[in-house]
Design a protein around this motif. Structure first.
Motif, short mmCIF file in Angstrom:
data_model
loop_
_atom_site.label_atom_id
_atom_site.label_comp_id
_atom_site.label_asym_id
_atom_site.label_seq_id
_atom_site.Cartn_x
_atom_site.Cartn_y
_atom_site.Cartn_z
N SER A 1 76.89 -21.65 36.58
CA SER A 1 75.56 -21.16 36.97
C SER A 1 75.36 -19.71 36.53
N ALA B 1 74.79 -19.62 32.78
CA ALA B 1 73.43 -20.04 32.42
C ALA B 1 72.43 -18.91 32.68
N SER B 2 72.53 -18.26 33.86
CA SER B 2 71.62 -17.14 34.14
C SER B 2 71.83 -16.03 33.12
N GLY C 1 78.11 -28.86 36.72
CA GLY C 1 76.85 -28.12 36.69
C GLY C 1 75.69 -29.06 36.55
N GLN D 1 70.53 -29.03 32.93
CA GLN D 1 69.70 -27.98 32.35
C GLN D 1 70.51 -26.70 32.09
N GLN D 2 71.49 -26.45 32.98
CA GLN D 2 72.32 -25.24 32.78
C GLN D 2 73.11 -25.34 31.48
N ILE E 1 70.74 -24.78 28.61
CA ILE E 1 70.44 -23.35 28.43
C ILE E 1 71.57 -22.67 27.66
N VAL F 1 64.33 -21.71 31.23
CA VAL F 1 64.71 -21.44 32.62
C VAL F 1 63.78 -22.12 33.61
N LEU G 1 64.64 -24.85 36.30
CA LEU G 1 65.47 -24.42 37.42
C LEU G 1 64.69 -23.59 38.42
#
Lengths: 313, 299
Positions: B10, B13-14, B144, B147-148, B151, B214, B217
């Protein structure tokens, strides 16, 4: 009549009208008027920092919140006498500004803006997390301006206090502007290297002007604290710092009359735009900002210049 | 351990999203020295346009695959960047106005896009569809949401192409030449206006794609722009504006400090919001060049 006499007469007339308004407006318009006065005071200080000294900072509302929360917490939460709380709040503002200014004013251009943006977000988080002392996100309410030396300042007389706040801010800034220090600030803005060669201590000038204008913002914040007798973090948000910058750009940066014009016009514009644009008046402001920078870099005050030639910005 | 690995995915990904925003800043700053604070709002616009294409928001559903939306959003972002440069920045550069004027104009553009987003798409968050749904999955030992992983993969793709562009193509070298010395670059026959326009177009496309990536999410929301703008800028300052890979490194460091700090440091949860700002101030004051230095001048 000589120029000095006209000048003094202008001040008297302006004060007369501003004070007179305090007594004729109804309660709703008084509220609008008071907040407009706060905006004018904020804009004057910010204009000196941005327009005259060339420093772009987003911390002005953070310092206003330090002043407002400072005075309310000291006098109402901790029970200090109001006069002492008032002085202490201003001192806290000045000291915080000094501590921020020493490292921050070394940053060039927009990097200062982003560092002060980060600082104001830190202040915001601190207030949000301050628990009972700051009231958290809900803010503080249920307090009133205590009698000062036995005088209970209420109604229009509080509005007069705010007029005096604006007058004091304008007076101090015009005095500083006309002095050696004001010229040094403009020199540092336009050409730091040349200013240094002329003997200006750039670092000291930057720090001094940041501390002075931030403390004035704190003073305006104290004034705001007793307008609604409510303070909360949202009032001092980043959006307002953006709006303050827009006021200066549209009004005409570097000139006191521009700052006042910009503050009055942008503060009152949403009321006029409401029927047309609803809540989207910021869209109009955004377009105005772009147009102003592209086509009228000297802002609304530039329109006045035709009538007052020979005054350098 | 499971918990740690999940946090790792996570945070990565961020960090990739922050890195993309930092890259959007970087491709514009390198040749023009202009900090474009509007990239956050462009990311929000990208998310909204993606949602509009993929849902029945503006017209009956097109039933197009998600990838087509990605291309449309990238083209939209490029167009926005190009148009902004043409209308708002170029006149100022031509006039010889200081860089700060361009930065301030872009603050006006920021407000226009933010209000435009609210006007067109409303103030409530819109759900954004994810191409692989919201399944939890396991890649190797790493758990996870799909989508992560998307990304992370897409970000590495974007950074690889950016790196190849700057290091391996003539146009990329031209960008670097302009970054090093505008006047000399112009004398060598590089069209400065073209470089400026391309830089803004690339920045717009990268920001818009980051917003679309993004949005599943976080949902597409008119308030998503400013946090992305500040986090992307913080990532840029951490990594340094000298190198493409610095943007990604900065984004990852920021996200790891945010997420692991929130999990393990003994501070109240609200205070964790302060981490990025502490990092931003710290780096601006103590290491203004960022972690990675610009490559040596090679002529």
């Amino acid at each position: 009549m000589n120029g000095r006499g006209v000048h003094a007469l202008g001040w008297l007339a302006g004060m007369g009208v501003a004070i007179g308004l305090a007594f004729v407006l109804g309660s709703y318009h008084t509220d609008v008027y008071r907040k407009m006065l706060i905006w004018v005071a904020m804009a004057l200080g910010f204009n000196f920092l941005f327009g005259v000294a060339g420093q772009i900072a987003f911390s002005h509302f953070a310092f206003a919140s330090v002043g407002a929360y400072g005075v309310v917490i000291l006098s109402h939460q901790l029970g200090l006498p109001f006069g002492l709380a008032f002085v202490l709040a201003i001192v806290i503002c000045g000291l915080t500004a000094f501590i921020v200014a020493i490292p921050a004013t070394r940053l060039e251009g927009f990097y200062l803006a982003l560092a002060t943006l980060a600082f104001s977000q830190l202040v915001r988080v601190t207030i949000d997390e301050g628990g009972a002392l700051t009231g958290g996100t809900g803010g503080l309410a249920n307090y009133r301006l205590p009698p000062f030396f036995g005088v209970d300042v209420r109604g229009p007389w509080y509005t007069v206090c705010l007029v005096l706040l604006v007058a004091f801010t304008l007076w101090i800034l015009t005095r500083v502007d006309a002095s050696w220090f004001g010229r040094a600030c403009r020199a540092v803005r336009d050409n730091p290297r040349a200013a240094e060669a002329m003997g200006v201590d750039i670092a000291r000038a930057r720090i001094l002007v940041f501390v002075m204008t931030s403390t004035l913002a704190g003073l305006a914040g104290i004034g705001y604290a007793y307008v609604d007798n409510v303070i909360n973090p949202a009032v001092f948000s980043l959006e307002n710092s953006f709006l303050l910058l827009f006021m200066i750009i549209i009004g005409g940066s570097g000139r006191h009359v521009g700052a006042m014009l910009g503050a009055v016009v942008l503060y009152l514009a949403p009321f006029a735009l409401e029927p047309v644009a609803g809540n989207h008046y910021m869209l109009v402001f955004g377009v105005l900002i772009v147009l102003a920078i592209l086509f009228r870099p000297d802002g609304l005050a530039g329109l006045l210049r035709i009538t007052r030639p020979g005054k350098a910005a | 351990m499971e918990d740690f690995l999940e946090l790792l995915v996570s945070a990565t990904a961020s960090g990739c999203v922050y890195g993309l925003l930092a890259l959007a800043y970087l491709v514009i700053i390198r040749p023009t020295s202009i900090i474009n604070f509007a990239v956050g709002e462009w990311a929000a616009s990208g998310a909204f346009v993606g949602v509009a294409v993929l849902s029945t928001l503006v017209w009956p559903a097109l039933e197009w695959p998600w990838w087509s939306a990605l291309l449309i959003v990238a083209a939209f972002g490029a167009l926005v960047g190009y148009g902004t440069e043409l209308l708002c920045v170029r006149p100022l550069v031509a006039r010889g106005a200081p860089e700060l004027s361009a930065i301030l104009v872009l603050l006006g553009v920021l407000v226009i896009f933010r209000e435009g987003n609210t006007l067109l798409f409303g103030a409530s968050p819109l759900p954004s569809p994810a191409p692989f749904g919201f399944r939890r999955m396991l890649i190797g030992p790493f758990p996870g949401v799909s989508q992560q992983f998307l990304i992370i993969g897409a970000t590495f793709g974007v950074f690889l192409s950016a790196w190849l562009f700057f290091e391996r193509t003539v146009w990329g070298r031209a960008f670097e030449a302009v970054a090093l010395n505008r006047k000399a670059a112009a004398l060598m026959g590089i069209d400065l206006r073209m470089v400026g326009a391309l830089a803004f177009a690339a920045g717009g496309a990268i920001a818009a794609v980051a917003g679309l990536l993004v949005s599943p999410l976080t949902s597409a929301h008119f308030l998503m722009g400013l946090p992305l703008a500040t986090q992307g800028f913080t990532a840029l300052v951490i990594g340094g504006i000298g190198r493409v890979e610095g943007a990604l490194l900065g984004g990852l460091i920021l996200a790891f400090v945010e997420q692991f700090g929130a999990r393990w440091l003994p501070v109240p949860s609200g205070m964790t919001l302060a981490f990025p700002f502490v990092l931003l101030i710290g780096f601006l004051l103590f290491r203004p060049t960022g972690l990675l230095r610009a490559p040596e001048t090679r002529v």
